[in-house]
Design a protein around this motif. Sequence first.
Motif, PDB file in Angstrom:
ATOM      1  N   LYS A  73       0.805  -1.216   0.000  1.00 33.89           N
ATOM      2  CA  LYS A  73       0.000   0.000   0.000  1.00 33.89           C
ATOM      3  C   LYS A  73       0.840   1.269   0.000  1.00 33.89           C
ATOM      4  N   ASP A  74       2.107   1.120   0.312  1.00 33.27           N
ATOM      5  CA  ASP A  74       2.986   2.274   0.394  1.00 33.27           C
ATOM      6  C   ASP A  74       3.416   2.680  -1.005  1.00 33.27           C
ATOM      7  N   ASN A  75       2.933   3.822  -1.490  1.00 38.77           N
ATOM      8  CA  ASN A  75       3.293   4.257  -2.847  1.00 38.77           C
ATOM      9  C   ASN A  75       4.774   4.559  -2.979  1.00 38.77           C
ATOM     10  N   ALA A  76       5.422   4.835  -1.878  1.00 43.43           N
ATOM     11  CA  ALA A  76       6.850   5.128  -1.936  1.00 43.43           C
ATOM     12  C   ALA A  76       7.665   3.862  -2.229  1.00 43.43           C
ATOM     13  N   LYS A  77       7.136   2.718  -1.845  1.00 42.15           N
ATOM     14  CA  LYS A  77       7.802   1.429  -2.122  1.00 42.15           C
ATOM     15  C   LYS A  77       6.743   0.470  -2.653  1.00 42.15           C
ATOM     16  N   LYS A  78       6.224   0.801  -3.824  1.00 42.70           N
ATOM     17  CA  LYS A  78       5.104   0.049  -4.365  1.00 42.70           C
ATOM     18  C   LYS A  78       5.578  -1.257  -4.977  1.00 42.70           C
ATOM     19  N   MET A  79       4.992  -2.345  -4.493  1.00 41.60           N
ATOM     20  CA  MET A  79       5.292  -3.669  -5.016  1.00 41.60           C
ATOM     21  C   MET A  79       3.977  -4.377  -5.339  1.00 41.60           C
ATOM     22  N   VAL A  80       3.994  -5.156  -6.403  1.00 40.18           N
ATOM     23  CA  VAL A  80       2.865  -6.033  -6.700  1.00 40.18           C
ATOM     24  C   VAL A  80       3.430  -7.426  -6.937  1.00 40.18           C
ATOM     25  N   TYR A  81       2.703  -8.424  -6.439  1.00 44.41           N
ATOM     26  CA  TYR A  81       3.166  -9.800  -6.499  1.00 44.41           C
ATOM     27  C   TYR A  81       2.128 -10.667  -7.208  1.00 44.41           C
ATOM     28  N   LEU A  82       2.616 -11.722  -7.801  1.00 44.54           N
ATOM     29  CA  LEU A  82       1.724 -12.727  -8.371  1.00 44.54           C
ATOM     30  C   LEU A  82       2.206 -14.091  -7.892  1.00 44.54           C
ATOM     31  N   GLN A  83       1.465 -14.668  -6.963  1.00 45.09           N
ATOM     32  CA  GLN A  83       1.770 -16.005  -6.473  1.00 45.09           C
ATOM     33  C   GLN A  83       1.078 -16.991  -7.400  1.00 45.09           C
ATOM     34  N   MET A  84       1.869 -17.861  -8.010  1.00 47.00           N
ATOM     35  CA  MET A  84       1.319 -18.806  -8.983  1.00 47.00           C
ATOM     36  C   MET A  84       1.520 -20.225  -8.466  1.00 47.00           C
ATOM     37  N   ASN A  85       0.414 -20.903  -8.218  1.00 45.90           N
ATOM     38  CA  ASN A  85       0.438 -22.286  -7.727  1.00 45.90           C
ATOM     39  C   ASN A  85      -0.162 -23.226  -8.770  1.00 45.90           C
ATOM     40  N   SER A  86       0.101 -24.495  -8.597  1.00 45.66           N
ATOM     41  CA  SER A  86      -0.444 -25.526  -9.504  1.00 45.66           C
ATOM     42  C   SER A  86      -0.223 -25.138 -10.958  1.00 45.66           C
ATOM     43  N   LEU A  87       0.995 -24.757 -11.265  1.00 41.27           N
ATOM     44  CA  LEU A  87       1.295 -24.265 -12.608  1.00 41.27           C
ATOM     45  C   LEU A  87       1.104 -25.348 -13.651  1.00 41.27           C
ATOM     46  N   LYS A  88       0.635 -24.919 -14.815  1.00 42.82           N
ATOM     47  CA  LYS A  88       0.395 -25.813 -15.939  1.00 42.82           C
ATOM     48  C   LYS A  88       1.309 -25.418 -17.104  1.00 42.82           C
ATOM     49  N   VAL A  89       1.526 -26.354 -18.001  1.00 43.47           N
ATOM     50  CA  VAL A  89       2.359 -26.076 -19.165  1.00 43.47           C
ATOM     51  C   VAL A  89       1.820 -24.866 -19.929  1.00 43.47           C
ATOM     52  N   GLU A  90       0.500 -24.764 -19.976  1.00 45.71           N
ATOM     53  CA  GLU A  90      -0.116 -23.650 -20.718  1.00 45.71           C
ATOM     54  C   GLU A  90       0.040 -22.296 -20.041  1.00 45.71           C
ATOM     55  N   ASP A  91       0.620 -22.268 -18.841  1.00 50.64           N
ATOM     56  CA  ASP A  91       0.929 -20.995 -18.186  1.00 50.64           C
ATOM     57  C   ASP A  91       2.254 -20.414 -18.688  1.00 50.64           C
ATOM     58  N   THR A  92       2.963 -21.164 -19.498  1.00 49.93           N
ATOM     59  CA  THR A  92       4.232 -20.689 -20.047  1.00 49.93           C
ATOM     60  C   THR A  92       4.016 -19.438 -20.885  1.00 49.93           C
ATOM     61  N   ALA A  93       4.738 -18.381 -20.551  1.00 50.36           N
ATOM     62  CA  ALA A  93       4.576 -17.099 -21.232  1.00 50.36           C
ATOM     63  C   ALA A  93       5.573 -16.101 -20.656  1.00 50.36           C
ATOM     64  N   VAL A  94       5.646 -14.955 -21.315  1.00 50.02           N
ATOM     65  CA  VAL A  94       6.329 -13.807 -20.709  1.00 50.02           C
ATOM     66  C   VAL A  94       5.271 -13.036 -19.931  1.00 50.02           C
ATOM     67  N   TYR A  95       5.550 -12.783 -18.666  1.00 48.20           N
ATOM     68  CA  TYR A  95       4.609 -12.091 -17.793  1.00 48.20           C
ATOM     69  C   TYR A  95       5.044 -10.634 -17.634  1.00 48.20           C
ATOM     70  N   TYR A  96       4.087  -9.736 -17.832  1.00 46.63           N
ATOM     71  CA  TYR A  96       4.355  -8.307 -17.774  1.00 46.63           C
ATOM     72  C   TYR A  96       3.575  -7.659 -16.651  1.00 46.63           C
ATOM     73  N   CYS A  97       4.232  -6.766 -15.942  1.00 43.49           N
ATOM     74  CA  CYS A  97       3.606  -5.952 -14.917  1.00 43.49           C
ATOM     75  C   CYS A  97       3.106  -4.656 -15.571  1.00 43.49           C
ATOM     76  N   ASN A  98       1.967  -4.186 -15.123  1.00 44.09           N
ATOM     77  CA  ASN A  98       1.375  -2.962 -15.677  1.00 44.09           C
ATOM     78  C   ASN A  98       0.804  -2.109 -14.565  1.00 44.09           C
ATOM     79  N   LEU A  99       0.967  -0.816 -14.683  1.00 47.64           N
ATOM     80  CA  LEU A  99       0.342   0.124 -13.742  1.00 47.64           C
ATOM     81  C   LEU A  99      -0.404   1.184 -14.532  1.00 47.64           C
ATOM     82  N   LYS A 100      -1.674   1.355 -14.189  1.00 45.95           N
ATOM     83  CA  LYS A 100      -2.493   2.396 -14.822  1.00 45.95           C
ATOM     84  C   LYS A 100      -2.904   3.393 -13.751  1.00 45.95           C
ATOM     85  N   ASN A 101      -2.448   4.617 -13.898  1.00 46.60           N
ATOM     86  CA  ASN A 101      -2.947   5.676 -13.047  1.00 46.60           C
ATOM     87  C   ASN A 101      -4.332   6.104 -13.519  1.00 46.60           C
TER      88      ASN A 101
END
Length: 119
Positions: A73-101
């Motif tokens: 929640k701290d905008n001064a040290k803003k982090m976003v996480y994606l915890q991925m469990n039970s991964l499947k072969v079809e989850d293979t990809a390049v993952y991109y982070c995005n922020l929209k003000n």
Amino acid sequence: QVQLVESGGGLVQAGGSLTLSCAASGSIFRLHVMGWYRQAPGKQRELVAYITNDGSTNYAEAVQGRFTISMSKDNAKKMVYLQMNSLKVEDTAVYYCNLKNEGSSNGDWGQGAQVTVSS
């Protein structure tokens, strides 16, 4: 302008777990949305999950129940996480982070993190 740097990608066997992290810096408005997108070879970039500044989340049907998005929640040290469990072969990809003000249509993008799930 916002700078986004992803980390945590890699190679994992099907059924395994990975956590992606994204560090955001720059001009982050009070009202904003952060999300994770992915792009597999030969496919269009697609939304995986997003989270709003008040903590509301939304997931693509393909990852519902397996992935969890969270954000500091701290905008001064803003982090976003994606915890991925039970991964499947079809989850293979390049993952991109995005922020929209607030008021932004496309937002800013990170450089991407490769996630490869082997069978």
